[in-house]
Write an enzyme that holds these catalytic residues in place. Sequence first.
Site, PDB file in Angstrom:
ATOM      1  N   TYR A 103       0.854  -1.191   0.000  1.00 16.40           N
ATOM      2  CA  TYR A 103       0.000   0.000   0.000  1.00 16.40           C
ATOM      3  C   TYR A 103       0.890   1.242   0.000  1.00 16.40           C
ATOM      4  O   TYR A 103       1.740   1.402   0.875  1.00 16.40           O
ATOM      5  CB  TYR A 103      -0.891   0.003   1.246  1.00 16.40           C
ATOM      6  N   ASP A 124       9.379   2.729  -0.700  1.00 14.64           N
ATOM      7  CA  ASP A 124       8.379   3.381   0.145  1.00 14.64           C
ATOM      8  C   ASP A 124       8.745   3.071   1.589  1.00 14.64           C
ATOM      9  O   ASP A 124       8.409   2.024   2.128  1.00 14.64           O
ATOM     10  CB  ASP A 124       6.986   2.851  -0.202  1.00 14.64           C
ATOM     11  N   LYS A 160       5.289   9.171   8.613  1.00 11.31           N
ATOM     12  CA  LYS A 160       5.267   8.624   9.966  1.00 11.31           C
ATOM     13  C   LYS A 160       6.305   9.280  10.882  1.00 11.31           C
ATOM     14  O   LYS A 160       6.122  10.411  11.313  1.00 11.31           O
ATOM     15  CB  LYS A 160       5.483   7.104   9.924  1.00 11.31           C
TER      16      LYS A 160
END
Length: 428
Positions: A144, A239, A267
């Site tokens: 994702y 990613d 994050k």
Amino acid sequence: MEYKRSSELFVEANKVIPGGVNSPVRAFKAVGGTPLFIKEAKEAYLYDEDGNKYIDYINSWGPMILGHAYEPVVNAVIERAKKGTSFGTPTELETKIAALAISMVPNIDKIRFVSSGTEACMSAIRLARGFTRREKIIKFSGCYHGHSDSFLIAAGSGASTFGVPNSPGVTEGTAKDTLLANYNDIDNVKQLFESNKNEIAALIIEPVAGNMGCIPPKKGFLEQLREVCSENGALLVFDEVMTGFRLAKGGAQELYGVDADIVCFGKVIGGGLPVGAFAAREEIMNYLSPLGPVYQAGTLSGNPLAMAAGYEMLKVLNEDNAIFQRLEEKTAYLEKGINEVLSENKMDFTINRIGSMISVHFDSSPVFDFETAKNGDNETFKKFFHGLLQKGVYIAPSAYETWFITDALTYEDLNYTIKAIKDVAVEL
């Protein structure tokens, strides 16, 4: 535990917010029941609107690596807010955090900040296409990379939780330029390159997958991806929204010794505030506007509050030489305890772990890609989730998510968690 206030708030939220939530996995659709409404958090704990306390293994899906309401980060945000929350102009702080991030991460010369991990990955792919002058990309089933159109194809995580891996609204024209590969299957990747010669701009991957549970790369897999991308003139995009500054100072690139061409962050880099970033070597980053032809912009990019929080977070991670070892030891301790109590109770399970990322799959076979992740017993997971919730342990409300360990967790917390898992296993 009672959830009276959370239940009432969920009813009210549903009247004004689609599904009552602003991100689908929060709705508890995968596990049933009413989502918790959190009132506050401190260190390793959440406190909901009913006054219940939980040991937190989500940690805002990763960024709270030092714990909730970490004092240096909170103080930095407060002091920064007193001077203004947004200017729409450059600030010195943007340069300071950029220089710090570049010093910590191998193989990057320049970095651009955005407002989310989704935006970072979306921008990285646009940059890769502009730099290579090619259109197609490869992504992996179950990975994702945010909800940009190019990525909502076999997307894992929330998309799988809801059984809609291909979202309506994604056009066929967009979908045809996204090629799907199987995670940990280098032969499949090579076949895609062979059948799409000189057309593939980039391959994007979570170097450690976190959206089909925690799934590390097989030995040599990332190195082989690096090789095949270089041979075919495609850019390798990591990613690292989850893994960046969590698995090591320099993220997965440092941990595995593999250089990506573009790296995406989120994050941890924002200290819990909305932020993302993408970085690369100078010749690639100079293709971005205003230096180059690839346009990317954002009014709140480099927001001073997010930069203040992120700078304090990275500074601690950079200066504390023992933190990643502590996180490794705590997570390994938790893994050992879970393994023992589930084995004692004759349950079918597999535990995947790398660093401070860990997941429990209710299937005895190895879990190494999206298809094997889907073999887990979701009914058992639902009971496991709610059993732990009743005992004050909060894990992700989806079988397709990794758990994140925070340095604020004590061994008393870990022992309590292991005992709670044992009690739930006995009930199951």
